[in-house]
Scaffold this motif. Sequence first.
Motif, PDB file in Angstrom:
ATOM      1  N   ILE A 149       0.958  -1.403   0.068  1.00  0.00           N
ATOM      2  CA  ILE A 149      -0.158   0.114  -0.163  1.00  0.00           C
ATOM      3  C   ILE A 149       0.927   1.267   0.114  1.00  0.00           C
ATOM      4  N   THR A 150       1.916   1.101   0.942  1.00  0.00           N
ATOM      5  CA  THR A 150       2.781   2.348   0.893  1.00  0.00           C
ATOM      6  C   THR A 150       3.662   2.622  -0.531  1.00  0.00           C
ATOM      7  N   GLU A 151       4.044   1.490  -1.119  1.00  0.00           N
ATOM      8  CA  GLU A 151       4.549   1.788  -2.486  1.00  0.00           C
ATOM      9  C   GLU A 151       3.578   2.165  -3.752  1.00  0.00           C
ATOM     10  N   ARG A 152       2.289   1.826  -3.560  1.00  0.00           N
ATOM     11  CA  ARG A 152       1.422   2.094  -4.569  1.00  0.00           C
ATOM     12  C   ARG A 152       1.001   3.779  -4.415  1.00  0.00           C
ATOM     13  N   GLU A 153       0.992   3.937  -3.003  1.00  0.00           N
ATOM     14  CA  GLU A 153       0.637   5.526  -2.538  1.00  0.00           C
ATOM     15  C   GLU A 153       1.858   6.397  -2.846  1.00  0.00           C
ATOM     16  N   ALA A 154       2.921   6.032  -2.722  1.00  0.00           N
ATOM     17  CA  ALA A 154       4.125   6.793  -2.915  1.00  0.00           C
ATOM     18  C   ALA A 154       4.169   6.965  -4.482  1.00  0.00           C
ATOM     19  N   LYS A 155       4.068   5.898  -5.295  1.00  0.00           N
ATOM     20  CA  LYS A 155       3.867   6.012  -6.633  1.00  0.00           C
ATOM     21  C   LYS A 155       2.928   7.058  -7.313  1.00  0.00           C
ATOM     22  N   LYS A 156       1.673   7.108  -6.637  1.00  0.00           N
ATOM     23  CA  LYS A 156       0.621   8.080  -6.886  1.00  0.00           C
ATOM     24  C   LYS A 156       1.182   9.608  -6.961  1.00  0.00           C
ATOM     25  N   PHE A 157       1.951   9.963  -5.878  1.00  0.00           N
ATOM     26  CA  PHE A 157       2.398  11.326  -5.747  1.00  0.00           C
ATOM     27  C   PHE A 157       3.666  11.649  -6.239  1.00  0.00           C
TER      28      PHE A 157
END
Length: 71
Positions: A39-47
Amino acid sequence: MIKLGVKIFGIKELLKKLDDMEASVSTILNNSLVKAAAITEREAKKFVPVDTGRLRSSIHFEVLSPQEVFI
């Protein structure tokens, strides 16, 4: 003087169940840690800003041990 004795029945079975429970808890914690890292990886890639995409593609997680994840 009074002597008192205690006898415990089923101690081997209890210890076996506690060992089994420890393995289950460890597995659950490991799975939760991996899910949180994903989840952290996915959210970081969004921003992350995107120019060539190299920065975004460099964001990933790696399981180092059952209790340790590197993001």
